[in-house]
Scaffold this motif. Structure first.
Motif, PDB file in Angstrom:
ATOM      1  N   ILE A   2      -8.301 -18.474 -17.586  1.00 64.12           N
ATOM      2  CA  ILE A   2      -9.550 -19.004 -17.053  1.00 64.12           C
ATOM      3  C   ILE A   2     -10.426 -17.834 -16.594  1.00 64.12           C
ATOM      4  O   ILE A   2      -9.976 -16.940 -15.876  1.00 64.12           O
ATOM      5  N   ASP A   3     -11.669 -17.843 -17.052  1.00 66.27           N
ATOM      6  CA  ASP A   3     -12.577 -16.725 -16.787  1.00 66.27           C
ATOM      7  C   ASP A   3     -13.276 -16.872 -15.437  1.00 66.27           C
ATOM      8  O   ASP A   3     -14.463 -17.136 -15.368  1.00 66.27           O
ATOM      9  N   CYS A   4     -12.516 -16.723 -14.370  1.00 65.18           N
ATOM     10  CA  CYS A   4     -13.129 -16.774 -13.040  1.00 65.18           C
ATOM     11  C   CYS A   4     -12.435 -15.784 -12.129  1.00 65.18           C
ATOM     12  O   CYS A   4     -11.383 -15.233 -12.459  1.00 65.18           O
ATOM     13  N   LYS A   5     -13.040 -15.544 -10.976  1.00 68.51           N
ATOM     14  CA  LYS A   5     -12.478 -14.643  -9.978  1.00 68.51           C
ATOM     15  C   LYS A   5     -11.987 -15.471  -8.789  1.00 68.51           C
ATOM     16  O   LYS A   5     -12.387 -16.616  -8.593  1.00 68.51           O
ATOM     17  N   ILE A   6     -11.140 -14.850  -7.996  1.00 71.98           N
ATOM     18  CA  ILE A   6     -10.570 -15.519  -6.826  1.00 71.98           C
ATOM     19  C   ILE A   6     -10.997 -14.793  -5.558  1.00 71.98           C
ATOM     20  O   ILE A   6     -10.865 -13.564  -5.451  1.00 71.98           O
ATOM     21  N   ALA A  23      -5.488 -19.605   1.513  1.00 74.10           N
ATOM     22  CA  ALA A  23      -6.356 -20.425   0.663  1.00 74.10           C
ATOM     23  C   ALA A  23      -7.131 -19.563  -0.329  1.00 74.10           C
ATOM     24  O   ALA A  23      -7.445 -18.397  -0.061  1.00 74.10           O
ATOM     25  N   LYS A  24      -7.439 -20.169  -1.477  1.00 76.43           N
ATOM     26  CA  LYS A  24      -8.133 -19.469  -2.561  1.00 76.43           C
ATOM     27  C   LYS A  24      -9.392 -20.231  -2.967  1.00 76.43           C
ATOM     28  O   LYS A  24      -9.366 -21.463  -3.083  1.00 76.43           O
ATOM     29  N   LEU A  25     -10.469 -19.481  -3.176  1.00 78.87           N
ATOM     30  CA  LEU A  25     -11.698 -20.056  -3.706  1.00 78.87           C
ATOM     31  C   LEU A  25     -11.995 -19.387  -5.043  1.00 78.87           C
ATOM     32  O   LEU A  25     -12.271 -18.181  -5.098  1.00 78.87           O
ATOM     33  N   ALA A  26     -11.906 -20.153  -6.117  1.00 81.22           N
ATOM     34  CA  ALA A  26     -12.220 -19.635  -7.449  1.00 81.22           C
ATOM     35  C   ALA A  26     -13.720 -19.761  -7.691  1.00 81.22           C
ATOM     36  O   ALA A  26     -14.340 -20.754  -7.297  1.00 81.22           O
ATOM     37  N   TYR A  27     -14.294 -18.757  -8.343  1.00 77.68           N
ATOM     38  CA  TYR A  27     -15.733 -18.789  -8.597  1.00 77.68           C
ATOM     39  C   TYR A  27     -16.058 -17.972  -9.839  1.00 77.68           C
ATOM     40  O   TYR A  27     -15.272 -17.124 -10.282  1.00 77.68           O
TER      41      TYR A  27
END
Length: 338
Positions: A2-6, A23-27
């Motif tokens: 998946i082409d996102c950052k954490i 906790a993780k926020l993917a964006y």
């Protein structure tokens, strides 16, 4: 892959009182942040959607043009990329994943935007469906930061009728014997297929089916559409993730923002951002009259209806005519002075 950052959030205490540890926020971001950081657009995800599901509204020459704007798509808690039942370690895994509100989602998105990028002003927050719920929440939580909002096919408070619809989705999963109270080893596929059938009658309007518009989408019959599109859509999802986001949706209410004591109308009046509120004419989840009521209390909002038979999915990026209508009005809002 998946082409996102954490973005690592550490321990996040939620409105429910639970603490989501590590906790993780993917964006994902599109475009380049300019020198004075004035070209920022925040575009949250929707029920079960991930960042790439928002990309239909981004492109050269469109309102959300990455040549012009720095667009940030944060993935909502529960969507399988940010912290979710499917990727959280015990003890808050699977059925024990804590309840998360729109307020919780926006609070961690604010941390991403300020801590990671040092952004102080947001030109626009925009979102469809549950993304619209987060858009309203941005306007209430950070009124001095958000210059414009564009919630479409969504609401600032989930209506009773919408809650009833979601009960059907919930029970479709929970009555599959494979669900096992949320502790399944394999996905409850009968339940997920049933969710698709429930959604089919709500996501699109009576006129959509009367005119058999599914045939224009390459489906050979009504049954083919129900299986190939709707069942296929939900078979790709995780059941506990769907239930976690469903709770967020059912409990959507900007009046529950700290400081407003549940007063929905008072929260609406606190939104300073210049706004276009855009329902779909035939949306069965979020009918125009709900948004019309909201706009009465918003100090700087315009109410514009998408003239479409595509129901809720007038805002889903499937019908080019609807997409052009939405895009045109986003441009108008972005070009307007605040």
């Amino acid at each position: 892959m998946i082409d996102c950052k954490i973005f690592d959030l550490g321990d996040v205490t939620l409105q429910s009182g639970a603490t989501l540890r590590d906790a993780k926020l993917a964006y994902k971001t599109y475009g380049t942040l300019n020198a004075d950081k004035s070209n920022v657009i925040v575009y949250p995800t929707w029920y079960s959607g991930q960042h790439y599901d928002n990309e239909w509204l981004i492109g050269e020459g469109m309102a959300l043009d990455p040549q012009k704007y720095f667009i940030i798509i944060p993935n909502m808690f529960g969507n399988g990329l940010s912290s979710s039942p499917s990727n959280t370690p015990p003890p808050y895994n699977q059925a024990r994943f804590p309840h998360v509100t729109f307020y919780d989602n926006v609070a961690v998105q604010h941390r991403l935007i300020t801590e990671k990028f040092g952004i102080e002003k947001i030109a626009l927050v925009i979102g469809w469906s549950m993304g619209a719920g987060q858009t309203y929440q941005w306007g209430v939580s950070y009124p001095e930061m958000v210059e414009r909002i564009f919630p479409f096919c969504g609401s600032a408070k989930t209506s009773l009728h919408n809650i009833v619809f979601l009960e059907g989705v919930k029970v479709a999963i929970q009555t599959d014997e494979a669900w096992q109270g949320g502790w399944y080893k394999e996905q409850p596929n009968k339940g997920l297929r049933a969710v698709g059938r429930v959604y089919a009658g709500w996501g699109l309007s009576q006129a959509f089916y009367r005119e058999r518009l599914y045939l224009q989408q390459g489906y050979s019959s009504l049954e083919d559409f129900l299986v190939a599109f709707w069942e296929g859509f939900f078979l790709r999802k995780d059941a506990n993730n769907l239930l976690a986001m469903l709770w967020t949706w059912q409990n959507g209410n900007i009046g529950n923002t700290p400081g407003f004591d549940g007063n929905f109308e008072k929260a609406l009046t606190a939104i300073k951002a210049k706004a276009i509120v855009m329902p779909g004419e035939t949306d069965l989840y979020f009918p125009p009259e709900d948004n019309e009521y909201e706009v009465e209390y918003m100090p700087n909002a315009e109410f514009i209806v998408i003239p479409s038979v595509w129901g809720h999915f007038a805002g889903g990026g499937i019908n080019p005519v609807d997409t052009q209508f939405i895009d045109r009005h986003i441009k108008e809002l972005l070009d307007s002075k605040v």
